[in-house]
Design a protein around this motif. Structure first.
Motif, PDB file in Angstrom:
ATOM      1  N   ARG A  84      11.827 -38.577  31.878  1.00 12.99           N
ATOM      2  CA  ARG A  84      12.087 -39.939  31.418  1.00 12.99           C
ATOM      3  C   ARG A  84      11.038 -40.857  32.034  1.00 12.99           C
ATOM      4  O   ARG A  84      10.244 -40.441  32.884  1.00 12.99           O
ATOM      5  CB  ARG A  84      13.498 -40.388  31.818  1.00 12.99           C
ATOM      6  CG  ARG A  84      13.740 -40.420  33.323  1.00 12.99           C
ATOM      7  CD  ARG A  84      15.183 -40.784  33.638  1.00 12.99           C
ATOM      8  NE  ARG A  84      15.430 -40.830  35.072  1.00 12.99           N
ATOM      9  CZ  ARG A  84      15.249 -41.891  35.838  1.00 12.99           C
ATOM     10  NH1 ARG A  84      14.772 -43.018  35.298  1.00 12.99           N
ATOM     11  NH2 ARG A  84      15.508 -41.858  37.125  1.00 12.99           N
ATOM     12  N   ASP A  85      11.050 -42.108  31.605  1.00 12.62           N
ATOM     13  CA  ASP A  85      10.114 -43.092  32.147  1.00 12.62           C
ATOM     14  C   ASP A  85      10.655 -43.659  33.460  1.00 12.62           C
ATOM     15  O   ASP A  85      11.833 -44.033  33.536  1.00 12.62           O
ATOM     16  CB  ASP A  85       9.910 -44.226  31.139  1.00 12.62           C
ATOM     17  CG  ASP A  85       9.230 -43.736  29.873  1.00 12.62           C
ATOM     18  OD1 ASP A  85       8.509 -42.732  29.956  1.00 12.62           O
ATOM     19  OD2 ASP A  85       9.433 -44.351  28.805  1.00 12.62           O
ATOM     20  N   PHE A  86       9.812 -43.708  34.487  1.00 13.96           N
ATOM     21  CA  PHE A  86      10.228 -44.342  35.736  1.00 13.96           C
ATOM     22  C   PHE A  86       9.088 -45.211  36.269  1.00 13.96           C
ATOM     23  O   PHE A  86       7.911 -44.980  35.994  1.00 13.96           O
ATOM     24  CB  PHE A  86      10.680 -43.319  36.779  1.00 13.96           C
ATOM     25  CG  PHE A  86       9.659 -42.289  37.144  1.00 13.96           C
ATOM     26  CD1 PHE A  86       8.755 -42.510  38.178  1.00 13.96           C
ATOM     27  CD2 PHE A  86       9.592 -41.086  36.458  1.00 13.96           C
ATOM     28  CE1 PHE A  86       7.808 -41.562  38.520  1.00 13.96           C
ATOM     29  CE2 PHE A  86       8.645 -40.128  36.794  1.00 13.96           C
ATOM     30  CZ  PHE A  86       7.755 -40.359  37.830  1.00 13.96           C
ATOM     31  N   SER A  87       9.453 -46.215  37.033  1.00 12.93           N
ATOM     32  CA  SER A  87       8.523 -47.242  37.491  1.00 12.93           C
ATOM     33  C   SER A  87       7.597 -46.707  38.587  1.00 12.93           C
ATOM     34  O   SER A  87       8.058 -46.097  39.559  1.00 12.93           O
ATOM     35  CB  SER A  87       9.305 -48.445  38.010  1.00 12.93           C
ATOM     36  OG  SER A  87       8.466 -49.332  38.698  1.00 12.93           O
ATOM     37  N   VAL A  88       6.306 -46.971  38.432  1.00  4.36           N
ATOM     38  CA  VAL A  88       5.333 -46.597  39.457  1.00  4.36           C
ATOM     39  C   VAL A  88       5.613 -47.361  40.751  1.00  4.36           C
ATOM     40  O   VAL A  88       5.645 -46.792  41.841  1.00  4.36           O
ATOM     41  CB  VAL A  88       3.899 -46.878  38.965  1.00  4.36           C
ATOM     42  CG1 VAL A  88       2.897 -46.623  40.079  1.00  4.36           C
ATOM     43  CG2 VAL A  88       3.577 -46.036  37.745  1.00  4.36           C
ATOM     44  N   VAL A  89       5.836 -48.659  40.614  1.00  5.91           N
ATOM     45  CA  VAL A  89       6.056 -49.507  41.796  1.00  5.91           C
ATOM     46  C   VAL A  89       7.301 -49.052  42.548  1.00  5.91           C
ATOM     47  O   VAL A  89       7.290 -48.874  43.773  1.00  5.91           O
ATOM     48  CB  VAL A  89       6.184 -50.987  41.362  1.00  5.91           C
ATOM     49  CG1 VAL A  89       6.577 -51.845  42.552  1.00  5.91           C
ATOM     50  CG2 VAL A  89       4.866 -51.482  40.763  1.00  5.91           C
ATOM     51  N   ASN A  90       8.421 -48.832  41.815  1.00  2.70           N
ATOM     52  CA  ASN A  90       9.675 -48.488  42.474  1.00  2.70           C
ATOM     53  C   ASN A  90       9.613 -47.138  43.168  1.00  2.70           C
ATOM     54  O   ASN A  90      10.148 -46.966  44.275  1.00  2.70           O
ATOM     55  CB  ASN A  90      10.817 -48.484  41.452  1.00  2.70           C
ATOM     56  CG  ASN A  90      11.153 -49.887  40.969  1.00  2.70           C
ATOM     57  OD1 ASN A  90      10.752 -50.866  41.597  1.00  2.70           O
ATOM     58  ND2 ASN A  90      11.867 -49.988  39.865  1.00  2.70           N
ATOM     59  N   ILE A  91       8.971 -46.144  42.557  1.00  2.00           N
ATOM     60  CA  ILE A  91       8.958 -44.813  43.158  1.00  2.00           C
ATOM     61  C   ILE A  91       8.184 -44.812  44.468  1.00  2.00           C
ATOM     62  O   ILE A  91       8.587 -44.179  45.448  1.00  2.00           O
ATOM     63  CB  ILE A  91       8.382 -43.761  42.170  1.00  2.00           C
ATOM     64  CG1 ILE A  91       8.562 -42.349  42.709  1.00  2.00           C
ATOM     65  CG2 ILE A  91       6.912 -44.000  41.887  1.00  2.00           C
ATOM     66  CD1 ILE A  91       9.975 -41.890  42.804  1.00  2.00           C
ATOM     67  N   PHE A  92       7.070 -45.563  44.527  1.00  2.28           N
ATOM     68  CA  PHE A  92       6.309 -45.619  45.777  1.00  2.28           C
ATOM     69  C   PHE A  92       7.055 -46.430  46.832  1.00  2.28           C
ATOM     70  O   PHE A  92       7.119 -46.028  48.000  1.00  2.28           O
ATOM     71  CB  PHE A  92       4.922 -46.208  45.522  1.00  2.28           C
ATOM     72  CG  PHE A  92       3.935 -45.214  44.978  1.00  2.28           C
ATOM     73  CD1 PHE A  92       3.218 -44.397  45.834  1.00  2.28           C
ATOM     74  CD2 PHE A  92       3.739 -45.077  43.618  1.00  2.28           C
ATOM     75  CE1 PHE A  92       2.302 -43.476  45.335  1.00  2.28           C
ATOM     76  CE2 PHE A  92       2.828 -44.158  43.100  1.00  2.28           C
ATOM     77  CZ  PHE A  92       2.111 -43.351  43.963  1.00  2.28           C
ATOM     78  N   LYS A  93       7.656 -47.552  46.421  1.00  2.26           N
ATOM     79  CA  LYS A  93       8.394 -48.378  47.386  1.00  2.26           C
ATOM     80  C   LYS A  93       9.610 -47.638  47.936  1.00  2.26           C
ATOM     81  O   LYS A  93       9.880 -47.670  49.143  1.00  2.26           O
ATOM     82  CB  LYS A  93       8.828 -49.685  46.719  1.00  2.26           C
ATOM     83  CG  LYS A  93       7.695 -50.687  46.532  1.00  2.26           C
ATOM     84  CD  LYS A  93       8.218 -52.001  45.966  1.00  2.26           C
ATOM     85  CE  LYS A  93       7.105 -53.036  45.858  1.00  2.26           C
ATOM     86  NZ  LYS A  93       7.600 -54.322  45.297  1.00  2.26           N
TER      87      LYS A  93
END
Length: 658
Positions: free
Chosen positions: A355-364
């Protein structure tokens, strides 16, 4: 001593090959006999058909004899009328009558045939020149006139229809004079049977067909048996020769063998320790999940009551008490943050579909989960991002986070023990791709090891610190799951950089809690009736207090059995059931299935509360999860409760009017 095949090995090998040859020959003999029997059966069937067809023609000739015997002075016209149907139906070339007075009657199939050739010869039954067969019968009419009736037909007209129509048939049928006459060949089967006798001349029917090569039809089970036997022979020889070679090497190079054996024992010990370490890590993981569940239950109670106490102290305007409560709340939230990070990582490992997941959220999220632990070890973990908030990665979030954690953990091992250990994560985007680097200032990787860092089971770490699987798995995920690339640069004594590049696209991440704005209980009013089911009294009381504050009428039950009896007794009195998963007597999944399977009662909305770090829904739990309307993860806040109840009740939440 020359290392060649010993006499016993050669003997076994020769005997084995000889036995295989014998088996093969026996198989060949068996198949040849089988195919010959099949041919003989087919040949007999063909010959039987020929005899039958000849018999039919003989019966027709007897019928002509009866016709003469019952007639007076038969003329040509009567003869033709009587014999024409027989001529046509039996595919006969000519039917003739030759009287003693020289009279000759003919009924011909074609103008090329004639009866004159055989009119005066009453012996010939097979004309080798034309391959015609002649059957004859002596006849006598009422007036005493005598003669000979005979019919002429080709030998091919006696053959079975299937054989005549199939030009590609492998069978050939001949009529030969004398037994054993005709062409013979080893490549053909041959079967002969008597056909007729004319005086001293014997006629034989000969059926021939090509000889089937049995080597082309060896069965699969036969091949398997031969292969198995050959394997046993070769294995026996191999064992014997391996033993001889081992004796030879030991006798000539004892010291080298001792060193090799010692090294093998050391490696075996290392592997045993590695397996033991992995088993301990797996046990720790299971234990951590259980501890997380036990932490979340009291943590829910603590945070809930601290928030309630904070509200009351705020109303009393006691700054000193408020400050102490806020410190306690911050400490509890710190515990919540750690357990929540474990839950996110554990739940993502169970994703079934990309599925689509946020680049910003996964790193944070990943850095936030690890940073506190690293800070305590004086390792500075920093994140630098220049990425759009709408940048998304397509794939399994858990696998991507596993790659990040693995790269960061490797960097941590590299800087461990350094006073100024630093790990920098730098994320940039360009042309619909992101590139991120995990940099460390550790000891670096030697040139010899660089080419093997992505090999499975290869590690330079001490026993207990690495399995040699992490980088290999991470490299595989980036390449196969995310269509990206991973590279590494390292300088001994300066540090290492892992660089990853992969495609992205833009949009909004779905099913994120950040979609919802912060909700306040003072803004909402709910007119529902609910049953709260939990074996923890503190959680029941906390939920009762929160739900009553937003206008929900609450009934309490300490296990699923009590809740089921309450609901079945008065289903119209309740709109919502909030139940824990793990309880004595009757757990949450059994309660849910019992209610959903009872078609005679009104079906309520159901929410599940759970304090598990890793919810692995299987069997009964998996079925129950598909029957509920939402989940509340402990420790939950008042806003979480409002949000999930609002979703479950389908918008049945009313804003209060000031």
């Amino acid at each position: 001593m020359k290392l060649g095949l010993s006499k016993i090995s050669l003997t076994i090998l020769i005997l084995g090959i000889s036995f295989l040859s014998l088996l093969y020959y026996q198989r060949e003999q068996f198949l040849r006999e089988k195919y010959e029997e099949e041919f003989k059966s087919s040949a007999q069937e063909i010959i039987s058909t020929i005899h039958a067809n000849r018999g039919v023609r003989g019966e027709a000739l007897v019928a002509i004899s009866h016709f003469f015997a019952s007639s007076l002075n038969v003329n040509q016209w009567e003869f033709n009328n009587f014999t024409k149907p027989t001529l046509k139906n039996l595919n006969i070339s000519a039917i003739c009558y030759s009287g003693e007075n020289g009279t000759l009657y003919e009924t011909l199939q074609s103008k090329g045939k004639t009866c004159g050739k055989f009119g005066k010869n009453n012996k010939v039954i097979f004309d080798t020149a034309t391959s015609d067969i002649i059957l004859q019968e002596f006849v006598s009419s009422v007036d005493g006139t005598k003669g000979r009736a005979y019919m002429i037909f080709s030998f091919s007209s006696l053959l079975p229809k299937k054989l005549k129509s199939d030009d590609n048939s492998n069978y050939r049928v001949n009529l030969d004079i004398g037994y054993g006459a005709g062409e013979k060949s080893y490549n053909f089967y041959r079967h002969e049977e008597p056909f007729a006798t004319d005086g001293s001349t014997n006629y034989y029917l000969t059926v021939s067909g090509p000889r089937i090569q049995s080597t082309l039809t060896v069965s699969f089970d036969y091949i398997v048996n031969l292969a198995l036997f050959l394997f046993i022979v070769v294995l026996t020889v191999y064992i014997i020769e391996a033993g001889r070679r081992r004796e030879y090497l030991i006798s000539k190079k004892v010291k080298r063998q001792e060193r090799a054996i010692k090294k093998q024992y050391e490696e075996l010990g290392r592997q045993k320790k590695l397996v033991s370490q992995n088993e301990r890590l797996a046990s720790i993981g299971i234990l951590a999940a259980g501890i997380g569940h036990e932490i979340n239950n009291p943590l829910t109670i603590i945070l809930g009551h601290l928030k309630s106490l904070k509200k009351r102290i705020g109303e009393a305007n006691s700054k000193e008490l408020l400050e102490k409560v806020e410190k306690s709340e911050a400490a509890a939230q710190r515990i919540e943050k750690i357990v929540s990070g474990l839950r996110k990582f554990s739940r993502q490992a169970q994703d079934e579909e990309p599925r689509d997941f946020s680049v910003v959220n996964i790193f944070k999220d990943t850095v936030s989960m690890l940073k506190d632990f690293y800070d305590k070890d004086n390792i500075h973990l920093s994140l630098y991002m220049n990425v759009s908030e709408k940048a998304l990665i397509k794939g399994e979030r858990g696998k991507f986070q596993q790659v990040l954690i693995n790269l960061i953990s490797n960097a941590r091992d590299a800087v461990e023990g350094k006073v100024d250990g630093k790990i920098n994560i730098i994320v940039k985007e360009s042309n619909e791709r992101i590139t991120f680097k995990v940099e460390d200032n550790g000891h670096g990787i030697s040139e010899e090891d660089r080419s093997r860092v992505f090999d499975l089971f290869y590690t330079t770490k001490d026993i207990g610190k690495g399995t040699g699987m992490g980088l290999s798995i991470a490299h595989g995920f980036i390449k196969d799951e995310f269509n990206g690339k991973m590279a590494m640069k390292s300088v001994v004594g300066i540090g290492t950089v892992f660089k990853v590049s992969l495609p992205i696209h833009y949009g909004e991440e779905l099913s994120s809690r950040q979609e919802s704005k912060m909700l306040s209980l003072s803004d909402f009013k709910m007119k529902f009736r609910a049953i709260v089911v939990d074996d923890e009294e503190g959680i029941r009381d906390l939920l009762e207090e929160i739900l009553q504050d937003i206008g929900i009428t609450v009934s309490l039950a300490e296990n699923g059995k009590i809740a089921y009896e309450m609901y079945v007794a008065s289903p119209d009195s309740y709109d919502l059931i909030i139940t824990d998963m793990k309880m004595p007597v009757m757990n949450g999944p059994k309660l849910i299935k019992s209610i959903r399977s009872n078609k005679l009662i009104k079906q309520p909305r159901i929410l599940i509360t759970t304090g598990c770090v890793n919810i692995n829904l299987e069997g009964e739990d998996r079925q129950a999860s598909s029957m509920v309307d939402g989940f509340l993860y402990k420790p939950f806040s008042e806003e979480d409760i409002v949000r999930e109840i609002s979703k479950a009740m389908g918008g049945g939440v009313e804003k209060k009017v000031a």
